[in-house]
Scaffold this motif. Structure first.
Motif, PDB file in Angstrom:
ATOM      1  N   GLU A  12       1.012  -1.230   0.057  1.00 33.59           N
ATOM      2  CA  GLU A  12       0.775   0.034   0.077  1.00 33.59           C
ATOM      3  C   GLU A  12       0.453   1.627  -0.331  1.00 33.59           C
ATOM      4  O   GLU A  12       2.103   0.917   0.529  1.00 33.59           O
ATOM      5  N   PHE A  13       0.477   2.582  -0.743  1.00 29.10           N
ATOM      6  CA  PHE A  13       0.986   3.795  -0.484  1.00 29.10           C
ATOM      7  C   PHE A  13       1.229   4.371   1.076  1.00 29.10           C
ATOM      8  O   PHE A  13       3.132   5.040   1.123  1.00 29.10           O
ATOM      9  N   GLU A  14       0.532   3.434   1.434  1.00 23.23           N
ATOM     10  CA  GLU A  14       1.028   4.307   3.099  1.00 23.23           C
ATOM     11  C   GLU A  14       1.738   3.609   4.163  1.00 23.23           C
ATOM     12  O   GLU A  14       2.324   3.895   4.603  1.00 23.23           O
ATOM     13  N   GLU A  15       1.605   2.410   3.732  1.00 28.42           N
ATOM     14  CA  GLU A  15       2.760   1.021   3.858  1.00 28.42           C
ATOM     15  C   GLU A  15       4.163   1.919   3.931  1.00 28.42           C
ATOM     16  O   GLU A  15       5.271   1.598   4.855  1.00 28.42           O
ATOM     17  N   ILE A  16       4.550   2.209   2.593  1.00 27.91           N
ATOM     18  CA  ILE A  16       5.912   2.536   2.071  1.00 27.91           C
ATOM     19  C   ILE A  16       5.953   3.920   3.044  1.00 27.91           C
ATOM     20  O   ILE A  16       7.510   4.152   2.677  1.00 27.91           O
TER      21      ILE A  16
END
Lengths: 142, 453
Positions: B4-8
């Motif tokens: 996910e974008f947020e995880e990165i």
């Protein structure tokens, strides 16, 4: 994999069985040695397969302007990096871009690619981070 | 996308903004095969062995650092407690060994080497007494050597003779290193229930049940936890525990990854991940600030011990889920000099030695990096060590005392070491005498393990 004493003992016993009781000491020794050598080659192959996937996550941030994607992808292409996935968002004046790239085909290693990308980042006045995929896998996946 | 974008973005934020780093990768090396009748040969064997295993330690750790984009703050080495393999040595010979360790550490490019140690919780051999007596000179004449002595354990009780001896050693070390704010004492730890696989210097040593060589990792990350708590806003304590656990889980996973990779590169076995929250003097990388973010006005306010207990417990639970190799000290460190939040609390008069002592009952690892007036009597220092040991022995946990009776300084002054050791305000110590109790000598018997109220 390390070759332990137990492994050698096992191979020796197998070899003795194969060669029969008539075999001389030297014959057994040579046979065991060649078996271990071939095992080593297998091991190296195995190690290679177990090695990191070669996937790297590239993240970049900065003030939005034309040409950023072009510059980043050009630098990656010059280093023979394969782009597997790409996602980009604009938030106000800022852009964020995340790529998953494969560097296995690249003649350069991660550090050298990192240095090249740093130049691109400096030219464009943006930030570029490269981190091996393993970190993300370990932190966010069980 | 696979992630996910947020995880990165979360990972990038942790490593780039919130000081998330691996606090230490420590290579433990056994020196048990280095003994020889001739001290010169002994020293050569020690030197050769440390160089053989450790020569690429820093280089490999740096390679892993850039590979994963996570910095490793310290690369260090711990060795077998020196008193064990070299029990036949005399004081001067031990000092020679200290110099050898110092030289080996310098040559492999590390800042500290730990294990100039003795385990004397029940009694001491002649060799151990010689080693303990050599500590002040050894620490004063080396830069990189760290020393620790275990004086108590739950199984044996508290060796008060050793406690008093160590108090004396601490005072002498402070005097011998008075030119540098008694820095020798910052490299000297007195333990109760010392662990054998602790990667955190100064208290690290390579225990006798450890393998030939091993790589242990200490994680860090108070900054990451602090930001997570701030972001969580006003939630109840169960939810807050959840937030802390989630954050620590990720940090521990990254720590184990880095540790395994460094070990693999060195071709040595991986040992443990120590999930201690270890602060640094950097702004925001502070346990004190975490306690404040949890809702306390300052460290030292009533409720501080409870908040710390909850933090420590959440850290352990998450760490244990994240890694099957948890070991070492594994808790939250509360060193005064290395934590801006704690320094401020002491300066403002909010945090006293007594409150700190209470806090150590619920977290690792004890009274750490605490500066006290230089004229504090030996018996009072021994009393402080005995109190701290009692907390460890009764609660079946590790406690330690790393205390600096700053030579020629008094309350209101500072000791300032710079770098990771930071600076510490001199704290007030009760003037009441402990001499009658300490001078009885002997050993406090081992405690019972049932009816534990």
């Amino acid at each position: 994999m390390k070759i332990t004493e137990d492994v050698i003992r096992k191979i020796t016993l197998e070899t003795i069985e194969e060669l029969g009781l008539g075999a001389t000491k030297d014959e057994i020794k040579n046979a065991v040695r060649s078996k271990i050598e071939t095992m080593n080659i297998d091991n190296i192959d195995l190690e290679k397969k177990n090695m990191d996937s070669g996937k790297v996550i590239l993240t970049s941030f900065g003030l939005n302007k034309p040409g950023i994607v072009a510059a980043v992808t050009r630098a990656l292409a010059e280093n023979s990096c394969d782009i597997l996935d790409l996602s980009q968002k604009i938030m106000g004046d800022f852009f964020t871009m995340i790529m998953i790239i494969d560097i296995t085909a690249s003649p350069k290693d991660l550090n050298e690619i990192l240095k090249d990308m740093q130049k691109v980042a400096d030219d464009l006045k943006i930030k570029i981070y490269l981190q091996h995929e393993d970190v993300f896998r370990f932190m966010h996946r069980i | 996308m696979q992630y996910e974008f947020e995880e990165i973005l979360e990972t990038i934020r942790m490593t780039e903004i919130e000081h998330f780093d691996i606090r230490t990768v420590t290579m433990g090396i056994s020196l048990r095969d280095c003994s020889d009748r001739n001290i010169k040969v002994t020293c050569q064997k020690i030197y050769d062995k440390i160089i053989r295993y450790g020569r690429n330690h820093v280089k490999y750790a740096k390679e892993i650092e850039s590979h994963y984009g996570i910095s490793i703050a310290n690369k260090r080495v711990s060795v077998t407690p020196i008193s064990i393999p070299f029990d036949s040595c005399k004081e001067e010979e031990f000092i020679e060994i200290a110099h050898t360790l110092d030289r080996a550490a310098e040559d492999i490019g590390i800042d500290y080497i730990a294990g100039y140690s003795a385990l004397v919780q029940k009694g001491m051999t002649n060799g151990e007494a010689e080693l303990i007596n050599s500590i002040p000179q050894a620490l004063a004449s080396t830069k990189r050597v760290c020393s620790s002595v275990n004086v108590a354990s739950t199984k044996t009780g508290i060796n008060i003779d050793a406690v008093k001896m160590m108090a004396d050693v601490i005072k002498k070390t402070a005097e011998l290193t008075k030119e540098n704010d008694s820095i020798g004492c910052a490299k000297l730890v007195v333990f109760a229930n010392a662990v054998e696989d602790n990667p955190f210097v100064a208290g690290a040593f390579h225990g006798v049940s450890e393998p030939e060589v091993v790589l242990n990792v200490g994680i860090s990350g108070p900054g990451v936890v602090l930001d997570a708590i701030r972001e969580a806003g006003h939630v109840d304590l169960q939810q807050l525990a959840e937030v802390i656990k989630k954050t620590i889980f990720k940090i521990t996973r990254a720590g184990e990854l880095i540790g395994r990779k460094v070990a693999k590169k060195n071709g040595i076995p991986f040992g443990i991940v120590d999930i201690s929250l270890a602060p640094t003097p950097a702004e925001g990388d502070s346990i004190g600030d975490i306690l404040k973010a949890m809702g306390l006005e300052d460290v030292g306010a009533p409720g501080t011990t409870a908040a710390l207990a909850m933090l420590n417990d959440a850290v352990k639970k998450a760490g244990l889920m994240a890694s099957s190799s948890v070991g070492g000290l594994s808790g939250a460190f509360i060193p005064v000099s290395e934590d801006m939040g704690m320094i401020r609390a002491v300066q403002n008069g909010n945090l006293t030695l007594e409150k700190l002592e209470a806090m150590t009952a619920v977290c690792s690892v004890g009274l750490d990096m605490i500066a006290i007036p230089g004229d504090t009597p030996v018996e009072t220092i021994a009393g402080i060590i005995a109190d701290e040991s009692a907390i460890g022995v009764i609660n079946d946990k590790t406690t330690a005392v790393r205390i600096i009776p700053a030579f020629g300084k008094d309350v209101g002054d500072f000791v300032n070491y710079g770098g990771l050791l930071g600076k510490a305000p001199i704290m007030e110590v009760k003037k009441l005498s402990s001499a009658g109790f300490i001078n009885r000598g002997g050993r406090i018997p081992a405690p019972m393990r049932s009816l534990t109220n």
